[in-house]
Design a protein around this motif. Structure first.
Motif, short mmCIF file in Angstrom:
data_model
loop_
_atom_site.label_atom_id
_atom_site.label_comp_id
_atom_site.label_asym_id
_atom_site.label_seq_id
_atom_site.Cartn_x
_atom_site.Cartn_y
_atom_site.Cartn_z
N UNK A 157 1.19 -1.10 -0.47
CA UNK A 157 0.27 -0.64 0.07
C UNK A 157 1.31 0.95 -0.10
N UNK A 158 2.27 1.10 -0.32
CA UNK A 158 2.59 2.63 -0.47
C UNK A 158 2.41 3.44 -1.63
N UNK A 159 2.29 4.65 -1.04
CA UNK A 159 1.65 5.44 -2.22
C UNK A 159 3.22 6.19 -3.04
N UNK A 160 2.53 5.66 -4.12
CA UNK A 160 3.32 5.65 -5.44
C UNK A 160 2.99 7.22 -6.40
N UNK A 174 8.32 5.28 -6.81
CA UNK A 174 7.39 4.07 -6.15
C UNK A 174 7.55 3.68 -5.06
N UNK A 175 8.17 4.49 -4.57
CA UNK A 175 7.39 4.85 -2.88
C UNK A 175 8.69 2.96 -2.99
N UNK A 199 13.50 3.97 -8.36
CA UNK A 199 13.64 2.70 -8.87
C UNK A 199 12.82 2.43 -6.48
N UNK A 200 12.14 0.94 -6.75
CA UNK A 200 11.53 1.30 -5.36
C UNK A 200 12.42 -0.35 -4.32
N UNK A 201 12.36 0.07 -3.13
CA UNK A 201 13.49 -0.50 -2.38
C UNK A 201 14.95 -0.48 -2.45
N UNK A 202 14.77 0.84 -3.11
CA UNK A 202 16.80 1.04 -2.92
C UNK A 202 17.33 0.16 -4.01
N UNK A 203 16.87 -0.33 -5.28
CA UNK A 203 17.17 -1.59 -5.79
C UNK A 203 17.86 -3.25 -5.24
N UNK A 204 16.37 -3.22 -3.79
CA UNK A 204 17.50 -4.20 -3.63
C UNK A 204 15.73 -5.82 -3.44
#
Length: 332
Positions: A157-160, A174-175, A199-204
């Motif tokens: 439910x992260x806001x984009x 993309x949060x 990019x979400x998750x810092x590329x993780x």
């Protein structure tokens, strides 16, 4: 100010973006550390029209308590979604800080940051879209299920956030959206083309989903020309090489920029500060560990060529980063 600005800060492992116009400033996410406050001082910003918090993880909210208590900066509005499964101390501290700001400094607190907010957050010539989540998704919220009975996490439910200028979508922030969140977003709108993707998750790893499949889907959905990874050289070894490989295989023309220089790419940092950096405060500047650093982009509708815009960064990577993973998978 001749053109509005999109400022994406090097905050290490976290996300922080400023949209600056003559009519106001919008802040998207507020991580720990001093970089944001240094930037506000550097740019002589004393008022923020809207603060948008994508979700309740510490690397997105860890700095907002200090910001709300700073008497030199006026925060007019804060927008975020509830998260009943968050039991962290920092989440509770944020709620207390919001109560204090509302009572003492008249900061307005909105407990909804959904697609319904699109059109209500605009400043000057810049339109702010909330692309996700939808109201019906947030009715379930983290810990519940969506209407197709898929499990929802805080990341689902992260806001984009979309940044639009002159009817052209400049960027998608993309949060930390995950596979389920992306599926819901793609089911809600047909396409989401933008020049820039943070990019979400810092590329993780994007939650439980396959990293390469997730990368292909989000990049196909957005068709970015510039992909930014907000990373910390000393944490988590991001971006993942399989994610970078998928970007290069599927979108070879896209330019990849990391805020800091990953240890995967260079065991040692440059001796001298690179000449291509923007001059905006950056977390990695003191240790000379910036790659792209904090970037400042003049927003000008569809009139920007992001390949030439970041040619100096490309030259830096080519000439000074011996094992850059963003070059490793380029066909010879």
């Amino acid at each position: 100010m001749d053109l509005p600005e999109l400022i994406i800060l090097d905050v290490g492992h976290g996300n922080c973006t400023l949209v600056r116009e003559t009519d106001g400033v919008i802040l998207i996410d507020c991580p720990p550390g001093s970089t944001l406050l240094e930037t506000l001082e550097h740019l002589s910003i004393r008022e923020i029209s809207h603060v948008l918090i994508s979700h309740a993880d510490a690397d997105h909210i860890g700095g907002i308590i200090n910001l709300l208590s700073n008497e030199e900066i006026k925060i007019h509005n804060v927008h975020l979604n509830p998260n009943a499964i968050k039991k962290t101390e920092i989440w509770l501290d944020l709620r207390c800080a919001l109560a204090e700001a509302r009572k003492c400094r008249n900061t307005q607190v909105s407990t909804e940051l959904t697609t319904r907010k699109t059109g209500t957050l605009n400043i000057g010539s810049v339109n702010i879209e909330v692309l996700a989540p939808t109201p019906e998704l947030i009715l379930g919220g983290a810990g519940d299920i969506d209407i197709k009975k898929r499990k929802l996490t805080s990341n689902s439910v992260s806001a984009v956030i979309g940044i639009v200028h002159d009817t052209h979508r400049i960027a998608v922030l993309a949060g930390d959206i995950d596979k389920v969140g992306l599926e819901n977003l793609a089911e809600d709108i047909d396409s989401c083309n933008a020049d820039i993707l943070v990019f979400p998750h810092h590329g993780g790893r994007p939650g439980d989903g396959d990293a390469k499949e997730f990368t292909q889907k989000i990049c196909s959905f957005i068709q970015p020309k510039l992909i930014i990874f907000s990373i910390d050289r000393h944490r988590f070894n991001n971006p993942r090489s399989d994610i970078v490989e998928e970007i290069i295989n599927s979108f070879p023309e896209a330019h990849i920029l990391c805020t800091q220089l990953s240890k995967q790419c260079a065991a040692n940092v440059p001796i001298e500060e690179p000449a291509h950096l923007s001059g905006i405060p950056a977390r990695g500047s003191n240790s000379n560990s910036c790659c792209g650093g904090s970037i400042n982009i003049k927003i000008n509708g569809d009139k920007k060529d992001y390949i030439s815009e970041f040619f100096a960064h490309k030259e830096f990577v080519t000439n000074q980063v011996p094992n850059a993973i963003c070059r490793k998978f380029i066909p010879r």
